[in-house]
Scaffold this motif. Sequence first.
Motif, PDB file in Angstrom:
ATOM      1  N   LEU A  91       0.866  -1.176   0.000  1.00  0.00           N
ATOM      2  CA  LEU A  91       0.000   0.000   0.000  1.00  0.00           C
ATOM      3  C   LEU A  91       0.903   1.226   0.000  1.00  0.00           C
ATOM      4  N   GLU A 125       1.095   5.258   0.055  1.00  0.00           N
ATOM      5  CA  GLU A 125       0.350   6.473   0.353  1.00  0.00           C
ATOM      6  C   GLU A 125       1.070   7.698  -0.209  1.00  0.00           C
ATOM      7  N   CYS A 148      -3.977   6.340  -1.643  1.00  0.00           N
ATOM      8  CA  CYS A 148      -3.334   5.087  -1.270  1.00  0.00           C
ATOM      9  C   CYS A 148      -3.626   4.064  -2.350  1.00  0.00           C
ATOM     10  N   TRP A 172      -8.757   4.590   6.315  1.00  0.00           N
ATOM     11  CA  TRP A 172      -7.674   5.445   6.812  1.00  0.00           C
ATOM     12  C   TRP A 172      -7.726   5.499   8.331  1.00  0.00           C
ATOM     13  N   THR A 184      -7.362   1.977  -5.508  1.00  0.00           N
ATOM     14  CA  THR A 184      -6.909   3.174  -4.807  1.00  0.00           C
ATOM     15  C   THR A 184      -8.033   3.727  -3.929  1.00  0.00           C
ATOM     16  N   TYR A 195      -2.445   6.538   8.142  1.00  0.00           N
ATOM     17  CA  TYR A 195      -2.125   5.216   7.603  1.00  0.00           C
ATOM     18  C   TYR A 195      -3.290   4.683   6.777  1.00  0.00           C
ATOM     19  N   CYS A 196      -2.956   4.130   5.637  1.00  0.00           N
ATOM     20  CA  CYS A 196      -3.932   3.440   4.805  1.00  0.00           C
ATOM     21  C   CYS A 196      -4.034   1.988   5.277  1.00  0.00           C
ATOM     22  N   GLY A 208      -0.227   0.720   5.029  1.00  0.00           N
ATOM     23  CA  GLY A 208       0.770   1.536   4.373  1.00  0.00           C
ATOM     24  C   GLY A 208       1.820   1.995   5.369  1.00  0.00           C
ATOM     25  N   THR A 234       1.761   8.569   6.228  1.00  0.00           N
ATOM     26  CA  THR A 234       2.125   9.869   5.667  1.00  0.00           C
ATOM     27  C   THR A 234       1.779  10.951   6.685  1.00  0.00           C
TER      28      THR A 234
END
Length: 121
Positions: free
Chosen positions: A4, A6, A22, A36, A77, A94-95, A112, A115
Motif C-alpha cells: 500500500l 500512500e 493510497c 484510513w 486506490t 495510515y492506509c 501503508g 504519511t
Amino acid sequence: QVQLAESGGGLVQPGGSLRLSCAASGRIFSINTMGWYRQAPGEQRELVAALPTAGSTNYADSVKGRFTISRDNAKKTVYLQMNSLKPEDTAVYYCNADVVAGVPLRRGDYWGQGTQVTVSS
C-alpha cells in the motif's frame, strides 16, 4: 505480496485542505474494506474513515462533515479528501486494506507506511 503506497501528506494551515491517496499493488484477487487511520504523538491509532466494497461508510465523529473517503476499484486506490483542517488533525495517517491475495489465496490486513499531515499556522 501486497503493498500500500500512500501520498499526499504535508503541511497545511488551519482551514486548508489536503487529499491523501493510497494505491494497492501486488497479486491481489479482491479488496474488501479500505480505510484510513491516524496516530498522533502519544496517542493510539484511531479510525478516521472506512469504506467497504458494499455497505455504509464509517467516519470518526471528529471528522464527519469535513473528510470524505472514496475509492476507485479499477485503480485499487482509496482517497481521503480532508477539508477545514484543524490543528488536532495533525497525525501520521495510515492506509489500511482488507485484501485477498497471493497464491494460494489468503485474506490479510495490510497497512501503508504512513504519511505525515501537519496542520499549523
